[in-house]
Design a protein around this motif. Structure first.
Motif, PDB file in Angstrom:
ATOM      1  N   LYS A 175       2.288   1.838  -3.379  1.00 57.71           N
ATOM      2  CA  LYS A 175       1.274   2.256  -4.356  1.00 57.71           C
ATOM      3  C   LYS A 175       0.853   3.705  -4.158  1.00 57.71           C
ATOM      4  O   LYS A 175       0.665   4.444  -5.126  1.00 57.71           O
TER       5      LYS A 175
ATOM      6  N   ARG B  38      -7.647   4.471  -1.895  1.00 55.40           N
ATOM      7  CA  ARG B  38      -6.663   5.542  -1.777  1.00 55.40           C
ATOM      8  C   ARG B  38      -7.013   6.427  -0.587  1.00 55.40           C
ATOM      9  O   ARG B  38      -8.174   6.738  -0.330  1.00 55.40           O
TER      10      ARG B  38
ATOM     11  N   TYR C 103       0.841  -1.196   0.000  1.00 56.82           N
ATOM     12  CA  TYR C 103       0.000   0.000   0.000  1.00 56.82           C
ATOM     13  C   TYR C 103       0.877   1.247   0.000  1.00 56.82           C
ATOM     14  O   TYR C 103       0.626   2.198  -0.745  1.00 56.82           O
TER      15      TYR C 103
END
Length: 91
Positions: free
Chosen positions: A16, A61, A13
């Motif tokens: 990303k 996100r 995560y």
């Protein structure tokens, strides 16, 4: 609220989103998740659920995400300088 079943999933995560985010250094959203995720995981009223919402079986996100790649180098330097001044002023 973000849920990571293991450290590798959390690192994925970060790669990303966090590594590309303007707020990466000293991010209060990430710090709050590290400190309070166990306590707040079953509290639907927790702000953690709003900051990094779940997206089906994964994590969406972060709502504070700002892609630092969209800023020019000059704007990024100015942002960091202002953030550092604010940090010094608030102790």
């Amino acid at each position: 609220m973000a849920y990571f079943s293991n450290g590798t999933e959390g690192m994925m995560y970060e790669e990303k989103f966090c590594d590309r985010c303007l707020h990466q250094e000293g991010c209060p959203v990430w710090d709050a998740h590290l400190l309070y995720s166990y306590r707040d995981c079953n509290d639907e009223g927790s702000i953690l659920h709003m900051l990094i919402p779940r997206d089906g079986a994964g994590n969406a996100r972060c709502r504070m995400f700002v892609d630092k790649g969209l800023l020019s180098n000059l704007a990024l330097l100015q942002y960091r300088a202002e953030a550092q001044k604010a940090e010094v002023a608030h102790g």
